[in-house]
Design an enzyme around this catalytic site. Structure first.
Site, PDB file in Angstrom:
ATOM      1  CB  CYS A  32      -0.897  -0.049   1.238  1.00  0.00           C
ATOM      2  SG  CYS A  32      -1.737   1.477   1.646  1.00  0.00           S
ATOM      3  CB  CYS A  35       0.424   1.896   4.074  1.00  0.00           C
ATOM      4  SG  CYS A  35      -1.269   1.279   3.925  1.00  0.00           S
TER       5      CYS A  35
END
Length: 111
Positions: A32, A35
Site C-alpha cells: 500500500c 501506507c
C-alpha cells in the site's frame, strides 16, 4: 518500516484495548503506497504526543482476524482506541495538521 511499535493478533488486546492512554492503530500493508507515505507523519505524532498517546502499527495482511473484527476494508485505516473502545477512525493518508486536529477533536469528545 518504522520505529513505531508493532502489534499483532497475539498482542492487540493487551497493547491496544488494555492501554491506560489512547492508542492510535495504523492498519497497513506492505503493498500500500499511501501506507508508506503516512509513516513519517505517524512517527512524528508518536514522538510529539508520547505522553498523551501511543501509536502502533498492525499489518492487515498478516493479522486478518483483527482487520475483520474492526471491518477494515481499505488501507491505510487509522483507528483511535480509548479505554478499550474504538472512538474514531479514518481511511486514507492525511497531512499532519489535519490528522492532529481530527485526533484532538476525537479525544476531546471522548472525555
Amino acid at each position: 518500516m518504522s520505529d513505531l511499535q508493532v502489534v499483532d493478533e497475539a498482542s492487540f488486546d493487551e497493547v491496544v484495548l488494555g492501554a491506560d492512554k489512547p492508542v492510535l492503530v495504523d492498519f497497513w500493508a506492505q503493498w500500500c503506497p499511501p501506507c508508506h507515505q503516512i509513516v513519517p507523519v505517524l512517527a512524528q505524532i508518536a514522538e510529539e504526543r508520547r505522553d498523551q498517546l501511543t501509536v502502533v502499527k498492525l499489518n492487515s495482511d498478516e493479522n486478518p482476524s483483527i482487520s475483520s473484527r474492526y471491518r477494515v476494508m481499505a488501507l491505510p485505516t487509522l483507528m483511535l482506541f480509548h479505554r478499550g473502545e474504538l472512538i474514531w477512525s479514518v481511511v486514507g493518508a492525511r497531512p499532519k495538521a489535519k490528522l492532529l486536529k481530527e485526533l484532538d477533536d476525537a479525544l476531546l469528545a471522548a472525555v
